[in-house]
Design a protein around this motif. Structure first.
Motif, PDB file in Angstrom:
ATOM      1  N   ASP A   1      15.834  45.015  56.851  1.00 37.30           N
ATOM      2  CA  ASP A   1      15.317  43.655  56.743  1.00 37.30           C
ATOM      3  C   ASP A   1      16.127  42.817  55.782  1.00 37.30           C
ATOM      4  OD1 ASP A   1      13.350  44.229  58.559  1.00 37.30           O
ATOM      5  OD2 ASP A   1      11.848  44.754  57.037  1.00 37.30           O
ATOM      6  N   ASP A   2      16.777  43.476  54.819  1.00 38.18           N
ATOM      7  CA  ASP A   2      17.574  42.756  53.827  1.00 38.18           C
ATOM      8  C   ASP A   2      19.055  43.114  53.946  1.00 38.18           C
ATOM      9  OD1 ASP A   2      17.344  45.349  52.996  1.00 38.18           O
ATOM     10  OD2 ASP A   2      17.081  44.863  50.869  1.00 38.18           O
ATOM     11  N   GLY A   3      19.498  43.357  55.185  1.00 41.11           N
ATOM     12  CA  GLY A   3      20.889  43.742  55.399  1.00 41.11           C
ATOM     13  C   GLY A   3      21.892  42.728  54.869  1.00 41.11           C
ATOM     14  N   TRP A   4      21.616  41.435  55.087  1.00 42.54           N
ATOM     15  CA  TRP A   4      22.523  40.400  54.603  1.00 42.54           C
ATOM     16  C   TRP A   4      22.555  40.382  53.078  1.00 42.54           C
ATOM     17  CZ3 TRP A   4      26.632  38.128  55.877  1.00 42.54           C
ATOM     18  CH2 TRP A   4      27.032  36.911  55.315  1.00 42.54           C
ATOM     19  N   ALA A   5      21.413  40.577  52.446  1.00 44.25           N
ATOM     20  CA  ALA A   5      21.362  40.639  50.983  1.00 44.25           C
ATOM     21  C   ALA A   5      22.157  41.842  50.472  1.00 44.25           C
ATOM     22  CB  ALA A   5      19.920  40.712  50.493  1.00 44.25           C
ATOM     23  N   ARG A   6      22.088  42.951  51.206  1.00 41.51           N
ATOM     24  CA  ARG A   6      22.858  44.129  50.809  1.00 41.51           C
ATOM     25  C   ARG A   6      24.350  43.887  50.981  1.00 41.51           C
ATOM     26  NH1 ARG A   6      19.670  49.612  51.921  1.00 41.51           N
ATOM     27  NH2 ARG A   6      17.535  48.896  51.683  1.00 41.51           N
ATOM     28  N   PHE A   7      24.694  43.156  52.037  1.00 40.45           N
ATOM     29  CA  PHE A   7      26.097  42.790  52.237  1.00 40.45           C
ATOM     30  C   PHE A   7      26.610  41.953  51.074  1.00 40.45           C
ATOM     31  CE2 PHE A   7      29.065  39.494  53.641  1.00 40.45           C
ATOM     32  CZ  PHE A   7      30.103  40.261  54.140  1.00 40.45           C
ATOM     33  N   ILE A   8      25.806  40.995  50.643  1.00 45.64           N
ATOM     34  CA  ILE A   8      26.189  40.139  49.512  1.00 45.64           C
ATOM     35  C   ILE A   8      26.341  40.971  48.242  1.00 45.64           C
ATOM     36  CG2 ILE A   8      25.429  38.227  48.031  1.00 45.64           C
ATOM     37  CD1 ILE A   8      23.974  37.104  50.530  1.00 45.64           C
ATOM     38  N   LYS A   9      25.456  41.933  48.066  1.00 43.46           N
ATOM     39  CA  LYS A   9      25.534  42.798  46.889  1.00 43.46           C
ATOM     40  C   LYS A   9      26.840  43.588  46.886  1.00 43.46           C
ATOM     41  CE  LYS A   9      22.915  46.247  44.277  1.00 43.46           C
ATOM     42  NZ  LYS A   9      21.672  47.062  44.250  1.00 43.46           N
ATOM     43  N   ILE A  10      27.222  44.102  48.054  1.00 46.28           N
ATOM     44  CA  ILE A  10      28.496  44.817  48.167  1.00 46.28           C
ATOM     45  C   ILE A  10      29.658  43.877  47.879  1.00 46.28           C
ATOM     46  CG2 ILE A  10      30.045  45.976  49.800  1.00 46.28           C
ATOM     47  CD1 ILE A  10      27.551  47.156  51.124  1.00 46.28           C
ATOM     48  N   SER A  11      29.532  42.634  48.340  1.00 43.01           N
ATOM     49  CA  SER A  11      30.582  41.643  48.102  1.00 43.01           C
ATOM     50  C   SER A  11      30.661  41.229  46.633  1.00 43.01           C
ATOM     51  CB  SER A  11      30.344  40.399  48.967  1.00 43.01           C
ATOM     52  OG  SER A  11      30.357  40.727  50.335  1.00 43.01           O
ATOM     53  N   SER A  12      29.654  41.572  45.862  1.00 47.33           N
ATOM     54  CA  SER A  12      29.645  41.205  44.449  1.00 47.33           C
ATOM     55  C   SER A  12      30.374  42.219  43.580  1.00 47.33           C
ATOM     56  CB  SER A  12      28.195  41.058  43.958  1.00 47.33           C
ATOM     57  OG  SER A  12      27.536  40.018  44.653  1.00 47.33           O
ATOM     58  N   ILE A  13      30.843  43.300  44.193  1.00 48.48           N
ATOM     59  CA  ILE A  13      31.622  44.282  43.440  1.00 48.48           C
ATOM     60  C   ILE A  13      32.933  43.622  43.023  1.00 48.48           C
ATOM     61  CG2 ILE A  13      32.798  46.508  43.555  1.00 48.48           C
ATOM     62  CD1 ILE A  13      30.737  47.339  45.668  1.00 48.48           C
ATOM     63  N   PRO A  14      33.317  43.701  41.738  1.00 43.12           N
ATOM     64  CA  PRO A  14      34.546  43.041  41.267  1.00 43.12           C
ATOM     65  C   PRO A  14      35.760  43.419  42.107  1.00 43.12           C
ATOM     66  CG  PRO A  14      33.292  43.896  39.413  1.00 43.12           C
ATOM     67  CD  PRO A  14      32.615  44.414  40.651  1.00 43.12           C
ATOM     68  N   CYS A  15      36.584  42.415  42.394  1.00 48.40           N
ATOM     69  CA  CYS A  15      37.776  42.632  43.212  1.00 48.40           C
ATOM     70  C   CYS A  15      38.948  43.088  42.345  1.00 48.40           C
ATOM     71  CB  CYS A  15      38.177  41.336  43.919  1.00 48.40           C
ATOM     72  SG  CYS A  15      37.047  40.824  45.195  1.00 48.40           S
ATOM     73  N   LYS A  16      39.628  44.118  42.795  1.00 47.50           N
ATOM     74  CA  LYS A  16      40.878  44.510  42.158  1.00 47.50           C
ATOM     75  C   LYS A  16      42.015  43.803  42.879  1.00 47.50           C
ATOM     76  CE  LYS A  16      39.214  49.083  40.760  1.00 47.50           C
ATOM     77  NZ  LYS A  16      39.430  50.542  40.867  1.00 47.50           N
ATOM     78  N   LYS A  17      43.091  43.582  42.161  1.00 46.94           N
ATOM     79  CA  LYS A  17      44.215  42.870  42.749  1.00 46.94           C
ATOM     80  C   LYS A  17      45.064  43.843  43.569  1.00 46.94           C
ATOM     81  CE  LYS A  17      44.517  39.206  39.293  1.00 46.94           C
ATOM     82  NZ  LYS A  17      45.367  38.517  38.297  1.00 46.94           N
ATOM     83  N   SER A  18      44.677  44.025  44.811  1.00 48.35           N
ATOM     84  CA  SER A  18      45.427  44.874  45.729  1.00 48.35           C
ATOM     85  C   SER A  18      45.466  44.202  47.083  1.00 48.35           C
ATOM     86  CB  SER A  18      44.770  46.257  45.849  1.00 48.35           C
ATOM     87  OG  SER A  18      43.551  46.171  46.580  1.00 48.35           O
ATOM     88  N   CYS A  19      46.415  44.604  47.902  1.00 49.26           N
ATOM     89  CA  CYS A  19      46.528  43.973  49.223  1.00 49.26           C
ATOM     90  C   CYS A  19      45.313  44.294  50.076  1.00 49.26           C
ATOM     91  CB  CYS A  19      47.820  44.417  49.901  1.00 49.26           C
ATOM     92  SG  CYS A  19      47.835  46.131  50.469  1.00 49.26           S
ATOM     93  N   TRP A  20      44.690  45.467  49.894  1.00 48.75           N
ATOM     94  CA  TRP A  20      43.523  45.819  50.690  1.00 48.75           C
ATOM     95  C   TRP A  20      42.349  44.904  50.374  1.00 48.75           C
ATOM     96  CZ3 TRP A  20      43.891  48.040  54.996  1.00 48.75           C
ATOM     97  CH2 TRP A  20      44.819  49.063  55.223  1.00 48.75           C
ATOM     98  N   ASN A  21      42.135  44.600  49.098  1.00 51.27           N
ATOM     99  CA  ASN A  21      41.042  43.697  48.749  1.00 51.27           C
ATOM    100  C   ASN A  21      41.301  42.288  49.259  1.00 51.27           C
ATOM    101  OD1 ASN A  21      39.031  45.215  47.468  1.00 51.27           O
ATOM    102  ND2 ASN A  21      40.206  45.326  45.586  1.00 51.27           N
ATOM    103  N   LEU A  22      42.562  41.881  49.262  1.00 45.17           N
ATOM    104  CA  LEU A  22      42.902  40.562  49.805  1.00 45.17           C
ATOM    105  C   LEU A  22      42.608  40.515  51.303  1.00 45.17           C
ATOM    106  CD1 LEU A  22      44.051  37.792  49.144  1.00 45.17           C
ATOM    107  CD2 LEU A  22      46.348  38.713  49.523  1.00 45.17           C
TER     108      LEU A  22
END
Length: 263
Positions: A166-187
């Motif tokens: 029921d909160d799949g989109w909220a979980r997606f946003i939470k995953i997207s809130s993980i700090p980004c490392k400067k790598s080509c994969w994250n880009l």
């Protein structure tokens, strides 16, 4: 200036007699406290300059950016900001992703709650209520698009914890809130996330407003072409990790900075 009949060539000297200000009454009535708070020191043969006093009371050269940073309401930076607003993003993708994360897109769920229109079902499956969670995450149409790309960014099994929730989109946003490392994969992941959300919403609008319909394969082709073009023009270190990403996305015969050739 026009309303107070002040000349566009008016200087500080014209309004300050060394003791008090000579502001027009119209301005004093509106901004008297502010206009009378500063007493300038006149220097002969020196042009007027505009200064801005910051929150610490320091005088600085005035600039619109400085003034805005001083008067705007400052809030804590959200965790997903780097996944939306980043160097080399595509602004229209970032804007739609930003609205989607904040759940500000005008889904049918919202429109019905505002008494605008009667249709509430998803335009893709025509079964469920069109909410942010459903249209971007729970609908089979969207799932097929996501699942077409997850292996290409090393996110196999990504939906195990969020799909059919029921909160799949909220979980997606939470995953997207993980700090980004400067790598080509994250880009590449950030390009992909923005593109998937953008093209799903675009397809939704096409079906509603233009009566046009594209298949999942067609949308996936658009997304893949977009990401591949971004990879070719990316301002990124073209080393071994970049070479691995190129292979995975189907590139051939490209040289990387470390001398490695993609075959």
């Amino acid at each position: 200036m026009y309303e107070t009949c002040l000349s566009v060539n008016c200087t500080v000297k014209d309004l300050w007699d060394g003791v008090s200000w000579k502001w027009p009454l119209e301005l004093l009535d509106r901004h008297g406290v502010v206009l009378g708070s500063y007493k300038p020191r006149l220097i002969a043969n020196v042009a007027d300059v505009v200064k801005w006093k910051d929150r610490q009371g320091r005088l600085k050269d005035f600039g619109a950016d400085l003034a805005w940073n001083e008067i705007k309401q400052c809030r804590k930076v959200v965790g997903w900001a780097d996944w939306v607003w980043f160097h080399q993003n595509t602004l229209r993708h970032a804007f739609i992703l930003w609205l989607a994360i904040k759940e500000r897109l005008r889904t049918r769920e919202k429109l019905v709650s505002w008494n605008i229109g009667d249709a509430s079902e998803c335009v893709f499956c025509k079964k469920h209520l069109e909410s942010h969670n459903h249209v971007f995450m729970d609908c089979d149409f969207s799932k097929d698009i996501w699942n077409s790309f997850l292996a290409l960014v090393n996110l196999d099994g990504f939906f195990v914890d969020i799909v059919d929730k029921d909160d799949g989109w909220a979980r997606f946003i939470k995953i997207s809130s993980i700090p980004c490392k400067k790598s080509c994969w994250n880009l590449i992941k950030r390009w992909l996330f923005g593109a998937v959300v953008y093209f799903i919403w675009q397809e939704r609008n096409y079906r509603i407003f233009q009566a046009k319909e594209r298949k999942v394969d067609g949308i996936c082709s658009l997304i893949k072409d977009y990401v591949r073009l971004k990879m070719l023009g990316a301002d990124i270190k073209k080393g071994r990790m970049y070479a691995q990403a190129l292979r995975k996305w189907g590139f051939k015969e490209l040289d990387c900075e470390d001398g490695q050739k993609i075959e």
